[in-house]
Structures are given as structure tokens and as C-alpha cells.
Design a protein around this motif. Structure first.
Motif, mmCIF file in Angstrom:
data_model
loop_
_atom_site.group_PDB
_atom_site.id
_atom_site.type_symbol
_atom_site.label_atom_id
_atom_site.label_comp_id
_atom_site.label_asym_id
_atom_site.label_seq_id
_atom_site.Cartn_x
_atom_site.Cartn_y
_atom_site.Cartn_z
ATOM 1 N N VAL A 42 75.288 46.564 33.751
ATOM 2 C CA VAL A 42 74.683 46.376 35.074
ATOM 3 C C VAL A 42 75.665 46.720 36.196
ATOM 4 C CG1 VAL A 42 73.176 44.485 34.252
ATOM 5 C CG2 VAL A 42 75.361 43.934 35.369
ATOM 6 N N ILE A 43 75.084 46.986 37.384
ATOM 7 C CA ILE A 43 75.899 47.095 38.602
ATOM 8 C C ILE A 43 75.245 46.244 39.690
ATOM 9 C CG2 ILE A 43 77.009 49.337 38.206
ATOM 10 C CD1 ILE A 43 74.837 50.651 39.859
ATOM 11 N N PRO A 44 76.058 45.752 40.630
ATOM 12 C CA PRO A 44 75.489 44.952 41.716
ATOM 13 C C PRO A 44 74.616 45.816 42.629
ATOM 14 C CG PRO A 44 77.855 45.281 42.047
ATOM 15 C CD PRO A 44 77.521 45.874 40.713
ATOM 16 N N THR A 45 73.706 45.190 43.328
ATOM 17 C CA THR A 45 72.855 45.899 44.287
ATOM 18 C C THR A 45 73.513 45.811 45.653
ATOM 19 O OG1 THR A 45 70.907 45.350 43.006
ATOM 20 C CG2 THR A 45 70.521 45.971 45.278
ATOM 21 N N THR A 46 73.861 46.959 46.216
ATOM 22 C CA THR A 46 74.563 46.954 47.503
ATOM 23 C C THR A 46 73.606 47.118 48.674
ATOM 24 O OG1 THR A 46 74.999 49.296 47.133
ATOM 25 C CG2 THR A 46 76.773 47.782 46.590
ATOM 26 N N GLU A 47 72.397 47.630 48.403
ATOM 27 C CA GLU A 47 71.421 47.823 49.480
ATOM 28 C C GLU A 47 70.525 46.595 49.619
ATOM 29 O OE1 GLU A 47 72.307 51.667 47.364
ATOM 30 O OE2 GLU A 47 71.455 49.758 46.721
ATOM 31 N N VAL A 48 69.887 46.481 50.782
ATOM 32 C CA VAL A 48 68.838 45.478 50.955
ATOM 33 C C VAL A 48 67.603 45.992 50.217
ATOM 34 C CG1 VAL A 48 67.294 44.363 52.626
ATOM 35 C CG2 VAL A 48 69.717 44.693 53.183
ATOM 36 N N VAL A 49 66.956 45.119 49.461
ATOM 37 C CA VAL A 49 65.761 45.520 48.709
ATOM 38 C C VAL A 49 64.541 44.804 49.283
ATOM 39 C CG1 VAL A 49 64.649 45.556 46.442
ATOM 40 C CG2 VAL A 49 67.119 45.923 46.615
ATOM 41 N N PHE A 50 63.539 45.584 49.655
ATOM 42 C CA PHE A 50 62.289 45.021 50.161
ATOM 43 C C PHE A 50 61.217 45.026 49.072
ATOM 44 C CE2 PHE A 50 64.075 46.105 54.334
ATOM 45 C CZ PHE A 50 63.701 44.976 55.075
ATOM 46 N N VAL A 51 60.306 44.066 49.155
ATOM 47 C CA VAL A 51 59.141 44.041 48.269
ATOM 48 C C VAL A 51 57.949 44.516 49.087
ATOM 49 C CG1 VAL A 51 57.627 42.599 46.861
ATOM 50 C CG2 VAL A 51 60.069 42.107 46.955
ATOM 51 N N SER A 52 57.246 45.524 48.577
ATOM 52 C CA SER A 52 56.082 46.033 49.299
ATOM 53 C C SER A 52 55.027 46.475 48.309
ATOM 54 C CB SER A 52 56.505 47.216 50.172
ATOM 55 O OG SER A 52 55.361 47.837 50.728
ATOM 56 N N LYS A 53 53.794 46.071 48.557
ATOM 57 C CA LYS A 53 52.690 46.457 47.670
ATOM 58 C C LYS A 53 52.242 47.890 47.958
ATOM 59 C CE LYS A 53 51.626 42.390 45.564
ATOM 60 N NZ LYS A 53 53.022 41.900 45.446
ATOM 61 N N ASP A 54 52.332 48.318 49.224
ATOM 62 C CA ASP A 54 51.743 49.603 49.604
ATOM 63 C C ASP A 54 52.762 50.691 49.942
ATOM 64 O OD1 ASP A 54 52.739 48.700 51.993
ATOM 65 O OD2 ASP A 54 50.798 48.477 52.988
ATOM 66 N N GLY A 55 54.037 50.343 49.963
ATOM 67 C CA GLY A 55 55.058 51.344 50.280
ATOM 68 C C GLY A 55 55.076 51.750 51.742
ATOM 69 N N ILE A 56 54.361 51.005 52.582
ATOM 70 C CA ILE A 56 54.310 51.314 54.011
ATOM 71 C C ILE A 56 55.005 50.217 54.819
ATOM 72 C CG2 ILE A 56 52.759 51.591 56.015
ATOM 73 C CD1 ILE A 56 50.712 52.749 53.881
ATOM 74 N N GLU A 57 54.757 48.970 54.398
ATOM 75 C CA GLU A 57 55.327 47.855 55.168
ATOM 76 C C GLU A 57 55.709 46.711 54.251
ATOM 77 O OE1 GLU A 57 52.192 46.603 57.813
ATOM 78 O OE2 GLU A 57 51.043 45.739 56.164
ATOM 79 N N SER A 58 56.513 45.807 54.796
ATOM 80 C CA SER A 58 56.954 44.649 54.022
ATOM 81 C C SER A 58 57.403 43.539 54.956
ATOM 82 C CB SER A 58 58.130 45.037 53.121
ATOM 83 O OG SER A 58 58.668 43.885 52.517
ATOM 84 N N ASN A 59 57.175 42.314 54.526
ATOM 85 C CA ASN A 59 57.758 41.188 55.267
ATOM 86 C C ASN A 59 58.613 40.334 54.334
ATOM 87 O OD1 ASN A 59 55.853 40.008 53.695
ATOM 88 N ND2 ASN A 59 54.701 39.016 55.350
ATOM 89 N N GLU A 60 59.029 40.966 53.219
ATOM 90 C CA GLU A 60 59.807 40.213 52.227
ATOM 91 C C GLU A 60 61.000 41.026 51.724
ATOM 92 O OE1 GLU A 60 59.393 38.272 47.748
ATOM 93 O OE2 GLU A 60 57.636 39.234 48.652
ATOM 94 N N ALA A 61 62.197 40.502 51.985
ATOM 95 C CA ALA A 61 63.410 41.129 51.438
ATOM 96 C C ALA A 61 64.001 40.179 50.404
ATOM 97 C CB ALA A 61 64.412 41.390 52.543
#
Length: 244
Positions: free
Chosen positions: A141-160
Motif C-alpha cells: 500500500v501507499i498513503p493517499t496524499t490527495e483529498v478524496v471526495f465521494v460522489s455518486k454522479d461525478g459532478i458534485e459532492s458534499n463529502e470528503a
């Protein structure tokens, strides 16, 4: 190293390379006159703790791989088996061949690796084997350096997600042969067929996942862009070698 213990690598190279839009499957594209898959094989050939290599290869390409393996002196290549329609099936075909070729498998550690991860550093193989010995299994494994968002539609998200708790898996993954064999056979009985990675299959059957140290260089080649990155990494490595 206990002489009775055997470390056997299974390389999955059954992909057709649809995302690279080339006529050749990506694992056979050549960079500097050498197929990508050979770079991967060389990492295992060079590692002193790896005893044998099995490759689950795209149907119809076994003879090509065999010729390349001879040309590039991959002496640890024991057998080329036909890759399956899924990663799970390819791994299973590799395991089955190991089972057939060895009288006893109780002393075998099997290391699964993507054939299209050609920049595998030696210390990543080592750490994976060390952690497997310590915990019974190991996933790179490697650590995640970016912020990861959760999105159902790939257009918007309110959850990181909290990136400090997120780990991206690479390969290799190492297991005691008998344990992985048992889980693969159970999966077939249960009709579980589309688990691309051993780690997700093991996790599904209640096994804890233990981590070993990966590398950002250990890239997986799936697109033309990845091939460009691979070339750049390769030249950087060559430069380093030239300077010495």
C-alpha cells in the motif's frame, strides 16, 4: 532463509489493453526494445528471495512471452498458464498450476503481482515478504496524499474522506499458498467470480489485511499516459545509473 520455504510469484498478464487503444496488449508494448511485461519479470528474476515465477498470460500470447523470456534470460519462469476473463480467474489458473507442479504446497508463499506494474522496486518485494512472514499475509500500500471526495454522479459532492485513514493498494500481495487456494475454491463454490484483486477476495472472506510498504514509482500501466510516465521513470533511473 529456511530452504524448505518457497516463494513463488504469479504475474497476471491476461489483459487485452483496451484502454491503451493500441493493437498490442499493453503488457507486450515495447519500451526501449523491451516489452513492459519483461521489465516486470526482471524485478522478480533479480530478487534473491523469489524462487519461481508463473505467468497467467493472455490467450494466444504464450509463445510470444516464452520467446521473450528466453531472449531476456528469465530463468525463474516455470510456467505460462492461460489468463482468465477476470483477474480472479487468472490468479486461480496460476494457483492451480502451482498445485499441480508441487508435491506439497504447505511451505509455499505465493506473491501475486500485476504484470503491468513494471517499475517494481526490489525493496517493495522484500518488505512484502517480510510482512507476510510476520502477519501471514501482506498487501502493498501507499498513503493517499490527495483529498478524496465521494460522489455518486461525478459532478458534485458534499463529502470528503479523511485521507490520513486512506491507503491505496498496489501489488504485490503475498499469502500462504494453502490459505489463498482454500479461499479461491470457496469463492468458486459460492459463485463469487469477479474479484479482480486477491486482497478484496480475502477481505470478503473475513481475513484481516496487513500492509507492506509500496512506492509511487510502482505504477500500473493502463493508459497511454501511463506509458509516458513509465518512460520518464525509466530514463530517470538510467540517468541515475549513468551518473554513478
Amino acid at each position: 532463509r529456511n530452504c524448505a520455504m518457497k516463494n513463488i510469484a504469479i504475474l497476471t498478464a491476461g489483459g487485452t489493453g483496451t484502454r491503451t487503444h493500441q493493437d498490442l496488449p499493453k503488457q507486450f508494448l515495447t519500451v526501449e526494445n523491451k516489452p513492459i511485461l519483461i521489465y516486470t519479470l526482471e524485478a522478480f528474476q533479480q530478487h534473491p528471495s523469489i524462487d519461481e515465477i508463473y505467468v497467467a498470460c493472455l490467450e494466444g500470447w504464450s509463445a510470444v512471452l516464452d520467446a521473450y523470456a528466453r531472449q531476456f534470460n528469465i530463468t525463474k519462469l516455470k510456467k505460462i498458464v492461460t489468463g482468465g476473463s477476470t483477474g480472479q480467474k487468472s490468479i486461480y489458473n496460476g494457483l492451480k498450476a502451482i498445485k499441480e507442479d508441487h508435491e506439497s504446497t504447505s511451505d509455499i508463499v505465493v506473491m501475486i503481482h500485476d504484470g503491468n506494474r513494471p517499475m517494481l522496486p526490489q525493496d517493495v518485494i522484500t518488505d512484502n515478504l517480510v510482512k507476510q512472514k510476520k502477519y501471514g499475509s501482506a498487501v502493498t500500500v501507499i498513503p493517499t496524499t490527495e483529498v478524496v471526495f465521494v460522489s455518486k454522479d461525478g459532478i458534485e459532492s458534499n463529502e470528503a474522506l479523511n485521507r490520513d485513514e486512506l491507503w491505496r493498494t498496489q501489488t504485490p500481495h503475498s499469502y500462504a499458498f494453502d490459505e489463498l487456494w482454500k479461499v479461491h475454491n470457496q469463492a468458486i463454490k459460492d459463485g463469487v467470480t469477479n474479484m479482480a484483486a486477491s486482497c478484496s477476495l480475502m477481505q470478503k472472506y473475513g481475513y484481516m489485511t496487513y500492509f507492506s510498504k509500496g512506492s509511487e514509482k510502482n505504477i500500473k500501466i493502463t493508459t497511454v499516459e501511463d506509458i509516458e510516465i513509465f518512460k520518464a521513470l525509466l530514463y530517470a533511473k538510467n540517468d541515475e545509473w549513468i551518473k554513478k
